[in-house]
Write an enzyme that holds these catalytic residues in place. Structure first.
Site, PDB file in Angstrom:
ATOM      1  N   ASP A  28       0.916  -1.171  -0.042  1.00 47.19           N
ATOM      2  CA  ASP A  28       0.011  -0.013   0.081  1.00 47.19           C
ATOM      3  C   ASP A  28       0.793   1.268   0.096  1.00 47.19           C
ATOM      4  OD1 ASP A  28      -2.914   1.251   0.815  1.00 47.19           O
ATOM      5  OD2 ASP A  28      -1.125   2.156   1.926  1.00 47.19           O
ATOM      6  N   ALA A  73      -5.173   2.610  -0.519  1.00 46.71           N
ATOM      7  CA  ALA A  73      -4.964   1.736  -1.825  1.00 46.71           C
ATOM      8  C   ALA A  73      -5.487   0.370  -1.413  1.00 46.71           C
ATOM      9  CB  ALA A  73      -3.536   1.635  -2.263  1.00 46.71           C
ATOM     10  N   ASP A  74      -5.128  -0.287  -0.281  1.00 37.31           N
ATOM     11  CA  ASP A  74      -5.648  -1.585  -0.131  1.00 37.31           C
ATOM     12  C   ASP A  74      -7.180  -1.596   0.287  1.00 37.31           C
ATOM     13  OD1 ASP A  74      -3.685  -3.287  -0.009  1.00 37.31           O
ATOM     14  OD2 ASP A  74      -2.846  -2.774   1.966  1.00 37.31           O
ATOM     15  N   ILE A  75      -7.668  -0.417   1.152  1.00 38.99           N
ATOM     16  CA  ILE A  75      -9.118  -0.546   1.387  1.00 38.99           C
ATOM     17  C   ILE A  75      -9.930  -0.233   0.229  1.00 38.99           C
ATOM     18  CG2 ILE A  75     -10.777   0.875   2.812  1.00 38.99           C
ATOM     19  CD1 ILE A  75      -8.628   1.210   4.939  1.00 38.99           C
ATOM     20  N   GLY A 119     -10.367  -3.130  -2.015  1.00 37.82           N
ATOM     21  CA  GLY A 119     -11.029  -3.919  -1.308  1.00 37.82           C
ATOM     22  C   GLY A 119     -12.598  -3.854  -1.615  1.00 37.82           C
TER      23      GLY A 119
END
Length: 406
Positions: free
Chosen positions: A146, A178-180, A183
Site C-alpha cells: 500500500d 490503496a488496500d481499502i 477491497g
C-alpha cells in the site's frame, strides 16, 4: 437474512485488501470461509500491539488489526502446499460461488488452485485476484504494498504540507487507502459478477490491481491533469480553487472551515468580528481570495485564534458556515452523532468475552447488515466446516490434523 445469504465465499486472501472485500460480502450475509495457514494464520494476527483484552484485562491472541477486517467469517486452517490440502480447497471450491485470493501472479497455478483449474470443477465460479499491479504488464510480478502504491499512484504527490511550506514533504495517508479502496472496488466487481451469473449462468475472472485503483480514486486530480496537462501540487489542508477552505487554528485546537461561496465567507468573518474582510476589494469574490490567499489567510488565522474550537463551531453552525472539529479517535467515538448511529458495537467472543467493533456503514432497510460472528480465532471452524461441507468424519479430520494438513 442478508442479501447475500445464499452466496458462499472461499477467502484465500491475507492482510487487508482481500479480507476487506470478503468482510463486506460477509456483512451482507455471505457465508465466508477464511482459509489460513495452520499454526500462524493471517499475517495480521501478529500485527500488534494492541491485542484485545479479556474481561480480566489480560491480553488475548487477537490483534486489533486482525479483528477490524475479519468479522462474520469462519476460519479454517489448511496447508495448501500439500496435495491433501489442495484437494480440500478444490472440494470447497466446487460448492462455492466466489473465490478471493491475493497471492502473487501465477503463485496458485503450481497448486492447481488458479482460476483455469478451478473453473473446470465449478464452471460458473467467480474468481477474484487482487495484486499490487494486476495480472498483466511489466510490473505484474512485483510485490505491491500500500505505501509504495500511494507513492507510485500519485496520491503522495498531492498529500502533505503545501510545497512552499518550510520542511514540507510528501505524506502517505494515515490508513492504507490503496488496500481499502481496492477491497471496496473488488466487492463491487464481485456483486456485478453475481448479477451477471444470475442472468447468464456464467462465472468470470476478476483482475484487481492496487495501482489501478489508486489512480482511479485520484478522481478530480487525475481529471485535472488529463484536462489541462498541468501537474497538480500539494496544498496541505487548503484547496487549490476555494478560499477559505482549510484548517484553522483556534485558541485550544484546530477546526475546519469550508466557505464554499461568497456568502458563507462573509458570515465567517462577520461572526469572527472582522466583517471588513468581506468588504475588502481584494477578497470580495472567491477568485480574488484564491489570488490573494497569501495575504488573507494570516489575517483569518489571527481572527480564529481568538476563540476556542467549541465557540467557533457553535457560531459557524448557527451562521450556516460549513465547519467541523478535527477529532482524535477518542473524540470520534464519544461524538453524539456517532453514538446515535451505533457505529461502535459489542459482540461476544470466545476468548475476549466481549469485543468492541466498528459496525458496517451499509444500512439497508430490507436486508440490513448484521454481525453474526465475531472475528474468528485461528482455525475455530475447521472441524465444523469439514464435517458440514465435505462430510468428513471425526477420524478423517483427526488424521488430517495429525499430518499437519489442517
Amino acid at each position: 437474512m442478508g442479501a447475500l445469504s445464499h452466496i458462499r465465499v472461499l477467502d484465500l486472501s491475507r492482510v487487508l485488501a482481500g479480507p476487506w472485500c470478503a468482510q463486506n460480502l460477509a456483512d451482507l450475509g455471505a457465508d465466508v470461509l477464511k482459509v489460513e495457514r495452520p499454526g500462524s494464520g493471517d499475517d495480521t494476527r501478529h500485527w500488534a500491539p494492541p491485542f484485545v483484552k479479556d474481561a480480566q484485562g489480560k491480553e488475548t491472541e487477537e490483534s486489533a488489526y486482525f479483528i477490524c477486517i475479519n468479522r462474520n467469517k469462519r476460519s479454517i486452517t489448511v496447508d495448501i502446499t500439500k496435495p491433501e490440502g489442495q484437494d480440500i480447497i478444490r472440494q470447497l471450491a466446487a460448492e462455492s460461488d466466489v473465490i478471493i485470493e491475493n497471492y502473487k501472479v501465477s503463485a496458485l497455478l503450481k497448486y492447481g488452485l488458479d482460476y483455469e483449474s478451478l473453473k473446470k470443477i465449478k464452471s460458473d465460479l467467480i474468481y477474484c485476484s487482487i495484486t499490487g499491479f494486476g495480472q498483466t504488464g511489466p510490473y505484474a510480478n512485483r510485490p505491491g504494498y500500500d505505501f509504495i502504491i500511494q507513492g507510485m499512484g500519485g496520491f503522495m504527490s498531492v498529500t502533505g504540507e503545501a510545497e512552499d511550506f518550510e520542511g514540507a514533504s510528501p505524506q502517505k495517508s494515515g490508513v492504507a487507502i490503496a488496500d481499502i479502496f481496492t477491497g471496496m472496488y473488488a466487492s463491487t466487481a464481485i456483486l456485478a459478477a453475481i448479477v451477471h451469473r444470475n442472468h447468464t449462468g456464467e462465472g468470470q475472472y476478476i483482475d484487481m490491481s492496487l495501482l489501478d485503483t489508486q489512480i482511479a480514486v485520484m478522481a478530480n486530480v487525475s481529471s485535472a491533469y488529463l484536462t489541462s496537462g498541468e501537474v497538480p501540487k500539494r496544498w496541505g489542508n487548503a484547496s487549490a480553487i476555494i478560499v477559505p477552505y482549510q484548517t484553522f487554528p483556534t485558541s485550544d485546537g484546530w477546526m475546519i472551515v469550508g466557505a464554499g461561496n461568497d456568502g458563507q465567507y462573509r458570515h465567517f468573518v462577520t461572526v469572527g468580528g472582522e466583517a471588513h474582510l468581506a468588504d475588502n476589494p481584494l477578497y470580495v469574490t472567491n477568485p480574488l481570495r484564491v489570488q490573494h490567499r497569501k495575504q488573507l489567510i494570516p489575517l483569518l488565522e489571527v481572527m480564529t485564534r481568538q476563540k476556542t474550537k467549541g465557540e467557533w463551531i457553535a457560531l459557524l453552525e448557527k451562521a450556516n458556515v460549513p465547519c467541523g472539529p478535527i477529532n482524535n479517535i477518542k473524540e470520534v467515538f464519544e461524538n453524539e452523532q456517532v453514538i446515535a448511529r451505533k457505529v461502535q458495537i459489542d459482540v461476544p467472543h470466545p476468548t475476549a468475552g466481549t469485543m468492541k467493533l466498528v459496525a458496517s456503514p451499509m444500512k439497508l432497510s430490507k436486508t440490513p447488515t448484521e454481525v453474526r460472528m465475531a472475528p474468528p480465532t485461528l482455525g475455530q471452524h475447521t472441524n465444523e466446516v469439514l464435517h458440514e461441507r465435505l462430510h468428513f468424519n471425526s477420524e478423517m479430520i483427526e488424521e488430517l490434523r495429525r499430518k499437519g494438513i489442517i
